[in-house]
Design an enzyme around this catalytic site. Sequence first.
Site, PDB file in Angstrom:
ATOM      1  N   ASP A   1       6.849 -36.888  71.921  1.00 30.57           N
ATOM      2  CA  ASP A   1       7.720 -36.518  70.798  1.00 30.57           C
ATOM      3  C   ASP A   1       8.675 -37.684  70.580  1.00 30.57           C
ATOM      4  O   ASP A   1       9.530 -37.953  71.420  1.00 30.57           O
ATOM      5  CB  ASP A   1       8.487 -35.234  71.121  1.00 30.57           C
ATOM      6  CG  ASP A   1       9.260 -34.680  69.928  1.00 30.57           C
ATOM      7  OD1 ASP A   1       9.573 -35.459  69.011  1.00 30.57           O
ATOM      8  OD2 ASP A   1       9.561 -33.468  69.917  1.00 30.57           O
TER       9      ASP A   1
ATOM     10  N   ARG B   1      10.823 -38.095  68.070  1.00 26.84           N
ATOM     11  CA  ARG B   1      11.931 -37.809  67.159  1.00 26.84           C
ATOM     12  C   ARG B   1      13.285 -38.112  67.784  1.00 26.84           C
ATOM     13  O   ARG B   1      13.508 -37.834  68.963  1.00 26.84           O
ATOM     14  CB  ARG B   1      11.879 -36.346  66.715  1.00 26.84           C
ATOM     15  CG  ARG B   1      10.733 -36.043  65.777  1.00 26.84           C
ATOM     16  CD  ARG B   1      10.632 -34.580  65.468  1.00 26.84           C
ATOM     17  NE  ARG B   1      10.261 -33.790  66.640  1.00 26.84           N
ATOM     18  CZ  ARG B   1      10.102 -32.475  66.624  1.00 26.84           C
ATOM     19  NH1 ARG B   1      10.309 -31.802  65.517  1.00 26.84           N
ATOM     20  NH2 ARG B   1       9.750 -31.838  67.726  1.00 26.84           N
TER      21      ARG B   1
ATOM     22  N   GLY C   1       4.943 -35.544  62.060  1.00 22.24           N
ATOM     23  CA  GLY C   1       4.130 -35.623  63.277  1.00 22.24           C
ATOM     24  C   GLY C   1       4.918 -35.926  64.528  1.00 22.24           C
ATOM     25  O   GLY C   1       4.503 -36.723  65.358  1.00 22.24           O
TER      26      GLY C   1
END
Length: 222
Positions: free
Chosen positions: A148, A150, A115
Amino acid sequence: MYTSSELGPVPPAAIRTQVTVPLRFPDGYTAVPRVFSFDGLVDGREHIALALGDWERAIDRSLVGGPAPLVRPHSECLTGDVFGSERCDCGPQLREAVERIADAGGILLYLRQEGRGIGLYAKLDAYALQDGGLDTYEANLALGRGEDERDYTVAAQMLTALGVERVALLTNNPDKTAQLERLGIKVEEQVRTRLHLSEANLRYLTAKAGRSAHTLDLPRVD
């Protein structure tokens, strides 16, 4: 925890285990990667690398100035990779990447950051908000998370542990390229994945192209 925004050398990681794992995809395609686990990854998660095709020769060739090996950092997507969800393009991208890397020789990094880094349950919460009209990025923000989250420090650690200094990066996401460059991995080129478009993922792909500059040639809607 060290992140890609910090200065200084990336902490080293070491190969922990390597083993051959034959793969068979639902369409019958097979591959036989060498699968690596690692010690010392900065986030403590169990990421793996799949070395495909003539990967050793590809790495050796790159170290003496030849073409860089093909590499894809692929973020885990249980719904897409395992269950074939059509709300995203993750499963088809994974299948494409394994074949293309096996043909060229290189590495697929399977990164446990479901996700866009917010986790499986939060991703499902975001899906519920998307059903109410938000796009994927707006839904993450509505949950109090980043668009995001990440971080690709572990990707750089894994590549360095495998002796990879230069890559041809199989991705449509310019953030992956930018982060790996900051982390000391030379990205010689960014190689696009194919467009895996369905009626169910059009809004998702449109948001990726519009909000985070993914290189996707989407059909024009008048």
